[in-house]
Design an enzyme around this catalytic site. Structure first.
Site, short mmCIF file in Angstrom:
data_model
loop_
_atom_site.label_atom_id
_atom_site.label_comp_id
_atom_site.label_asym_id
_atom_site.label_seq_id
_atom_site.Cartn_x
_atom_site.Cartn_y
_atom_site.Cartn_z
N LYS A 227 -83.62 -49.02 101.96
CA LYS A 227 -83.87 -50.12 102.90
C LYS A 227 -82.75 -50.11 103.94
O LYS A 227 -81.62 -50.52 103.67
CB LYS A 227 -83.89 -51.48 102.21
CG LYS A 227 -84.34 -52.59 103.17
CD LYS A 227 -83.72 -53.94 102.92
CE LYS A 227 -82.50 -54.28 103.72
NZ LYS A 227 -82.56 -54.23 105.17
N GLU A 305 -70.22 -50.70 98.06
CA GLU A 305 -69.22 -50.36 99.10
C GLU A 305 -69.19 -51.56 100.03
O GLU A 305 -70.07 -51.74 100.87
CB GLU A 305 -69.65 -49.10 99.85
CG GLU A 305 -69.66 -47.83 99.00
CD GLU A 305 -68.26 -47.36 98.64
OE1 GLU A 305 -67.27 -47.84 99.22
OE2 GLU A 305 -68.15 -46.50 97.73
N CYS A 339 -65.80 -50.41 108.20
CA CYS A 339 -65.19 -51.12 107.08
C CYS A 339 -63.75 -50.70 106.84
O CYS A 339 -62.99 -51.41 106.21
CB CYS A 339 -66.02 -50.88 105.83
SG CYS A 339 -66.29 -49.14 105.54
N GLU A 437 -62.25 -60.31 107.79
CA GLU A 437 -62.59 -59.07 108.49
C GLU A 437 -63.17 -59.46 109.87
O GLU A 437 -64.15 -60.19 109.94
CB GLU A 437 -63.65 -58.36 107.64
CG GLU A 437 -63.94 -56.95 108.01
CD GLU A 437 -65.05 -56.36 107.13
OE1 GLU A 437 -65.90 -57.12 106.62
OE2 GLU A 437 -65.08 -55.14 106.96
P1 NAP Z 1 -74.83 -57.09 105.43
O1 NAP Z 1 -75.22 -58.27 106.23
O2 NAP Z 1 -74.38 -57.31 104.04
O3 NAP Z 1 -76.06 -56.09 105.51
C1 NAP Z 1 -76.07 -54.84 104.86
C2 NAP Z 1 -77.48 -54.55 104.39
O4 NAP Z 1 -77.88 -55.54 103.44
C3 NAP Z 1 -78.52 -54.59 105.50
O5 NAP Z 1 -79.51 -53.64 105.22
C4 NAP Z 1 -79.08 -55.99 105.36
O6 NAP Z 1 -80.36 -56.15 105.91
C5 NAP Z 1 -79.10 -56.13 103.86
N1 NAP Z 1 -79.16 -57.50 103.39
C6 NAP Z 1 -78.69 -58.62 103.97
N2 NAP Z 1 -78.93 -59.69 103.17
C7 NAP Z 1 -79.57 -59.22 102.07
C8 NAP Z 1 -80.07 -59.82 100.88
N3 NAP Z 1 -79.97 -61.13 100.64
N4 NAP Z 1 -80.66 -59.04 99.95
C9 NAP Z 1 -80.77 -57.71 100.17
N5 NAP Z 1 -80.33 -57.08 101.28
C10 NAP Z 1 -79.72 -57.83 102.21
O7 NAP Z 1 -73.64 -56.30 106.13
P2 NAP Z 1 -73.51 -55.93 107.67
O8 NAP Z 1 -72.97 -57.08 108.41
O9 NAP Z 1 -74.79 -55.35 108.14
O10 NAP Z 1 -72.45 -54.74 107.58
C11 NAP Z 1 -71.12 -54.94 107.79
C12 NAP Z 1 -70.36 -55.06 106.48
O11 NAP Z 1 -70.52 -53.87 105.73
C13 NAP Z 1 -68.88 -55.21 106.68
O12 NAP Z 1 -68.37 -56.16 105.80
C14 NAP Z 1 -68.34 -53.84 106.36
O13 NAP Z 1 -67.00 -53.85 105.95
C15 NAP Z 1 -69.27 -53.40 105.29
N6 NAP Z 1 -69.28 -51.95 105.19
C16 NAP Z 1 -68.71 -51.40 104.10
C17 NAP Z 1 -68.66 -50.03 103.98
C18 NAP Z 1 -68.01 -49.39 102.79
O14 NAP Z 1 -68.22 -48.20 102.58
N7 NAP Z 1 -67.25 -50.09 101.99
C19 NAP Z 1 -69.21 -49.21 104.97
C20 NAP Z 1 -69.80 -49.81 106.07
C21 NAP Z 1 -69.84 -51.20 106.16
P3 NAP Z 1 -80.53 -56.72 107.42
O15 NAP Z 1 -79.89 -55.75 108.31
O16 NAP Z 1 -81.97 -56.77 107.60
O17 NAP Z 1 -79.86 -58.06 107.42
#
Ligand code: NAP
Length: 534
Positions: A227, A305, A339, A437
């Site tokens: 997804k 992650e 991240c 962050e």
């Molecule tokens: P996010 O809001 O958590 O979204 C990530 C994924 O989860 C997207 O596909 C999102 O879908 C989905 N999602 C959101 N709510 C959900 C739920 N309740 N149930 C299931 N899936 C759900 O994160 P983001 O803002 O897109 O990404 C940025 C974050 O990712 C930052 O905190 C960054 O540090 C972290 N990150 C970590 C790494 C690592 O390797 N540690 C790498 C890259 C990014 P939608 O897009 O449709 O909302």
């Protein structure tokens, strides 16, 4: 089974002027629809070039069981630079997610039996196709995420390398034989694939966050349902097209895109379905916790992650120019939206003024804000308005508490989602930008006096993904590297990710490691076999 793994020829049509018939709108199904006309023009204009963009790679339906399936509804994907609609994509719901899991589960029973050598060679073919199509794949990344094309090209190669790496690792999954205390027994350890893995990924690396998981999963013998983020489904779907071309069997790699409004139900379906054995997520810590709750009920294996708050420490003994170079690389990649981006700069008193001055100069000289497709752009848009608001909030909170704006500080005139690269000094630990962050082009500098103080500030957080420090003192290097509470440390280095090295965090930055020789273990079960009566 093996006989169907044939590498089909890849004669992708190109459409520099108009999309081909199969990408034109069809009544009642997804596609680059008439409503999406501005976006289509947008994609085409991005695609202009000697060869144009491969239409085969621009997919809008879900991909399940080797087939492109329209959904009852679609959602728009927008270009973060202009706000134009790029295309309408299948908006899958829980029912489609469960169906994809069932398909992946059925495919698992054949895929796990495919020899490691053959899985390896299929992953290698997929890698080769990615490399053959790298320019188009990079354009898709820039169109949907906004990152500068040069960075998108970098992500594309990084992404493909995970398939190459895990094609090699697929053949190195060894078990063990354990000497026991009983003469008539032999003890063996087998490593077996877990089953179906649900893969949920973010928008900031639309391609690499998928291959880092999927490469390992497929190499181990698992099948996957992906997804992707609402903002960036095109890269995931382009990967599906190439997986199909490479001969990856139907049902092994499946993609169910969905809108943000449906992310919760699709996420829940993918994490609670009893046919799923593994959840691998990259994204925010807040979402990770929701998925961990889902996983708990049926005790599924998880890899998380999650977010970071990377400290970037510059000690008095550092080479300032080297530190500034590392700071630029670590902070401003993807406009601060990674991240592992440095989030808090801790600079020792003796070197502080010189570092701040040189950092500001480097920012003014080297950073150029603009559309990711424009030559020379180093800073594209942030992903959406909400992301811009967060940076704005961090700046105004810091300034209201006494921080000084050295450069930048406000939205960029280029457009709605653009923010000026910003440097703040006189930052303190209580400010929002020191505690949360930012995920944007904001570099806040905190002054410190002693090594102990720097380590205490760096570790005073409940996350720990990456940490960086600059020092020329070997004893200090050992001490600080050991004491930083993070999963990855950059010593005199601002860019640390590579396919060969383990990626992951401690504390609330996550569980498990990706890439490297450790990444494949996340998709393997250890089975002990006791062979008696020998
Ligand atoms: P996010 O809001 O958590 O979204 C990530 C994924 O989860 C997207 O596909 C999102 O879908 C989905 N999602 C959101 N709510 C959900 C739920 N309740 N149930 C299931 N899936 C759900 O994160 P983001 O803002 O897109 O990404 C940025 C974050 O990712 C930052 O905190 C960054 O540090 C972290 N990150 C970590 C790494 C690592 O390797 N540690 C790498 C890259 C990014 P939608 O897009 O449709 O909302």
């Amino acid at each position: 089974m093996a006989t169907c793994f044939r590498l089909r020829s890849f004669g992708a049509p190109r459409f520099p002027l108009a999309p081909p018939r199969h990408l034109r709108p069809r009544p009642g199904c997804s596609g680059l629809t008439a409503r999406a006309a501005p976006g289509r023009a947008q994609l085409r204009s991005y695609a202009r070039g000697p060869a144009g963009l491969s239409a085969e790679l621009l997919r809008t339906d879900s991909f399940v069981g080797g087939r492109w399936l329209p959904a009852a509804a679609t959602f728009p994907v927008t270009d973060p630079a202009s706000g134009a609609t790029l295309g309408m994509v299948a908006d899958c719901g829980a029912a489609e997610a469960h169906a994809a899991v069932r398909t992946a589960y059925e495919a698992f029973h054949s895929w796990r039996g495919v020899s490691a050598k053959e899985r390896s060679s299929l992953l290698r073919k997929w890698y080769d196709l990615m490399m053959q199509n790298k320019d188009d794949l990079a354009k898709i990344i820039t169109a949907e995420s906004g990152k500068p094309l040069a960075e998108a090209q970098g992500e594309m190669v990084y992404s493909a390398l995970f398939l190459e790496w895990f094609s090699e690792e697929a053949r190195r999954v060894y078990g063990d034989i354990i000497p026991t205390s009983s003469k008539d027994r032999r003890a063996l350890v087998l490593k077996q694939p877990l089953g179906v893995a649900s893969i949920i990924t973010p928008w900031n690396f639309p391609s690499a966050m998928i291959t880092r998981k999927v490469g390992a999963a497929l190499a181990a013998g698992c099948t996957v349902v992906v997804k992707p983020a609402e903002d960036t489904p095109f890269s995931a779907l382009a990967l599906a097209q190439l997986a199909n071309q490479a001969g990856i069997p139907p049902g092994v790699y499946n993609v169910v895109p969905c809108s943000r409004a449906k992310a919760k139900e699709v996420g829940e379906a993918l994490c609670t379905d009893p046919l799923v054995s593994k959840i691998s997520f990259t994204g925010s810590t807040a979402t990770g916790k929701i998925l961990l709750h889902h996983a708990a009920n049926s005790v599924k294996r998880v890899s998380m992650e999650l977010g970071g708050l990377a400290p970037f420490i510059v000690f008095d003994s550092a080479n300032v120019d080297q530190a500034v170079k590392g700071a630029m690389a670590s902070k401003f990649r993807n406009a601060g939206q990674t991240c592992v981006c440095a989030n808090r700069f801790l600079v020792q008193r003796g070197i502080h003024d010189s570092f701040v001055k040189k950092f500001a100069e480097a920012m003014k000289t080297n950073l150029r804000v603009g559309n990711g497709f424009e030559e020379g752009t180093t800073q594209g848009p942030l992903i959406n308005e909400k992301a811009v608001e967060k940076v704005e909030k961090h700046v105004s909170d810091a300034v209201s508490k006494g921080a000084t704006i050295v450069t930048g500080g406000k939205r960029h005139q280029y457009g709605r989602n653009f923010f000026e690269p910003t440097l703040l000094s006189n930052v303190t630990k209580d400010m929002l930008c020191s505690r949360e962050e930012t995920f944007g082009p904001l570099a806040p500098v905190i002054k410190f006096d002693t090594e102990e103080e720097a380590i205490a500030i760096a570790n005073a957080t409940d996350v720990g993904l990456a940490g960086y420090f600059y020092s020329q003192d070997p004893a200090q290097i050992w001490r600080v590297a050991e004491k930083l509470e993070v999963g990855m440390v950059g010593v005199n280095e601002g860019m640390i990710s590579s396919v060969e090295c383990p990626f992951g965090g401690v504390k609330q930055s996550g569980l498990g490691r990706e890439g490297s020789k450790y990444g494949i273990d996340e998709y393997l079960e250890v089975k002990y076999v006791c062979y008696g009566s020998v």
